[in-house]
Design a protein around this motif. Structure first.
Motif, PDB file in Angstrom:
ATOM      1  N   LEU A 208       0.845  -1.183   0.000  1.00 26.84           N
ATOM      2  CA  LEU A 208       0.000   0.000   0.000  1.00 26.84           C
ATOM      3  C   LEU A 208       0.884   1.238   0.000  1.00 26.84           C
ATOM      4  O   LEU A 208       2.029   1.203   0.472  1.00 26.84           O
ATOM      5  CB  LEU A 208      -0.925   0.021   1.234  1.00 26.84           C
ATOM      6  N   ARG A 209       0.331   2.315  -0.524  1.00 28.87           N
ATOM      7  CA  ARG A 209       1.053   3.590  -0.593  1.00 28.87           C
ATOM      8  C   ARG A 209       0.298   4.638   0.212  1.00 28.87           C
ATOM      9  O   ARG A 209      -0.929   4.694   0.185  1.00 28.87           O
ATOM     10  CB  ARG A 209       1.178   4.034  -2.049  1.00 28.87           C
ATOM     11  N   ALA A 210       1.025   5.484   0.930  1.00 25.98           N
ATOM     12  CA  ALA A 210       0.420   6.543   1.731  1.00 25.98           C
ATOM     13  C   ALA A 210       1.181   7.832   1.503  1.00 25.98           C
ATOM     14  O   ALA A 210       2.336   7.825   1.044  1.00 25.98           O
ATOM     15  CB  ALA A 210       0.424   6.175   3.215  1.00 25.98           C
ATOM     16  N   ASN A 211       0.520   8.944   1.848  1.00 24.59           N
ATOM     17  CA  ASN A 211       1.111  10.258   1.609  1.00 24.59           C
ATOM     18  C   ASN A 211       1.850  10.820   2.816  1.00 24.59           C
ATOM     19  O   ASN A 211       2.601  11.782   2.683  1.00 24.59           O
ATOM     20  CB  ASN A 211       0.017  11.250   1.185  1.00 24.59           C
ATOM     21  N   ASP A 212       1.623  10.282   3.999  1.00 22.56           N
ATOM     22  CA  ASP A 212       2.302  10.815   5.179  1.00 22.56           C
ATOM     23  C   ASP A 212       2.717   9.657   6.079  1.00 22.56           C
ATOM     24  O   ASP A 212       2.234   8.526   5.955  1.00 22.56           O
ATOM     25  CB  ASP A 212       1.406  11.799   5.946  1.00 22.56           C
ATOM     26  N   LEU A 213       3.612   9.956   6.993  1.00 22.29           N
ATOM     27  CA  LEU A 213       4.215   8.931   7.833  1.00 22.29           C
ATOM     28  C   LEU A 213       3.209   8.344   8.816  1.00 22.29           C
ATOM     29  O   LEU A 213       3.250   7.141   9.089  1.00 22.29           O
ATOM     30  CB  LEU A 213       5.411   9.522   8.591  1.00 22.29           C
ATOM     31  N   ASP A 214       2.311   9.164   9.344  1.00 25.30           N
ATOM     32  CA  ASP A 214       1.341   8.656  10.308  1.00 25.30           C
ATOM     33  C   ASP A 214       0.458   7.580   9.684  1.00 25.30           C
ATOM     34  O   ASP A 214       0.220   6.527  10.281  1.00 25.30           O
ATOM     35  CB  ASP A 214       0.479   9.798  10.845  1.00 25.30           C
ATOM     36  N   ALA A 215      -0.043   7.854   8.487  1.00 22.50           N
ATOM     37  CA  ALA A 215      -0.868   6.858   7.804  1.00 22.50           C
ATOM     38  C   ALA A 215      -0.059   5.603   7.493  1.00 22.50           C
ATOM     39  O   ALA A 215      -0.549   4.480   7.640  1.00 22.50           O
ATOM     40  CB  ALA A 215      -1.443   7.448   6.522  1.00 22.50           C
ATOM     41  N   ALA A 216       1.187   5.788   7.069  1.00 19.43           N
ATOM     42  CA  ALA A 216       2.036   4.628   6.756  1.00 19.43           C
ATOM     43  C   ALA A 216       2.299   3.795   8.004  1.00 19.43           C
ATOM     44  O   ALA A 216       2.317   2.567   7.947  1.00 19.43           O
ATOM     45  CB  ALA A 216       3.354   5.106   6.135  1.00 19.43           C
TER      46      ALA A 216
END
Length: 246
Positions: free
Chosen positions: A130-138
């Motif tokens: 999966l790909r995320a835009n920010d570190l918290d989501a990742a």
């Protein structure tokens, strides 16, 4: 029917806009505003009170509706093959790594695109990504994949534990059997020794009995010989005259 603000093209002399009730044509667009004449409230004459006082309001302008923006925390599907290619090319930096037997999870940062990738591996091959835009989501995705990897590895965890327990039990069985064999040998040696001691005691008792019988026979023989000697001594003194001492 709705209440809309009607802005006149030319403001009245007093510079105040008033609320009026108008019909909205459904065929018009949402941004269209219908002009309608303004009915000024009649001035109250002397001795007459106004039935509905008009309250001045500020002129409002229609604001265009803007679509809601994404909060940047939505995860998107990522191609596992692309993740593998980025890792081999050295284009991503691992932030966090978790491993549970055949399964592992990696949190990767693609600095060139400011993207974060979270991949679940099976035997070193990317399986889900999966790909995320920010570190918290990742990090949230990483935690979910970590829990999934732990669940997938539960069987292997139990297998390793059971293998270790079985190996320990086998070792303990071997030690117990060796100890039992030593005890059997010790008991066998003790029984053999006891039998030897018993046999020796019987032999000693027999020898003692024989010696005792020999002693009794020898004593009887000695007594007999002493009697013979005494008789011979008496017979020897019979022919000798008896002399008296002076």
């Amino acid at each position: 029917m709705k209440l809309l603000l009607n802005r006149r093209r030319a403001l009245p002399a007093d510079g105040i806009a008033h609320l009026v009730r108008i019909d909205r044509n459904p065929s018009l667009s949402a941004d269209a505003i219908v002009d309608a004449p303004v009915h000024d409230a009649p001035a109250a004459g002397p001795g007459h009170a106004a039935e509905r006082p008009v309250r001045p309001v500020a002129t409002l302008h229609p604001m265009p509706a803007m679509p809601s923006q994404s909060n940047g925390r939505v995860a998107h599907f990522a191609d596992p093959g692309e993740i593998e290619w980025l890792v081999e090319a050295g284009a991503v930096t691992p932030f966090r790594v978790f491993r549970a037997f055949d399964y592992s999870v990696s949190l990767l940062f693609h600095a060139k695109e400011l993207k974060y990738y979270v991949a679940l591996y099976q035997d070193g091959t990317p399986w889900r990504a999966l790909r995320a835009n920010d570190l918290d989501a990742a990090q949230g995705i990483f935690h979910q994949f970590e829990q999934q990897a732990m669940r997938l590895a539960d069987g292997q965890t139990r297998r390793v534990q059971l293998e270790a327990q079985n190996e320990q039990l086998t070792k303990m069985i071997a030690q117990s059997e060796a100890q039992a064999e030593q005890l059997r040998k010790a008991l066998q040696r003790s029984a053999t020794q006891e039998q030897a001691v018993t046999s020796r005691q019987h032999q000693v008792r027999r020898e003692v009995a024989q010696l005792e019988a020999q002693r009794v026979a020898a004593q009887a023989q000695l007594n007999k010989v002493h009697r013979q000697i005494h008789q011979l001594d008496l017979a020897a003194h019979d022919g000798v005259p008896h002399l008296t001492s002076r």
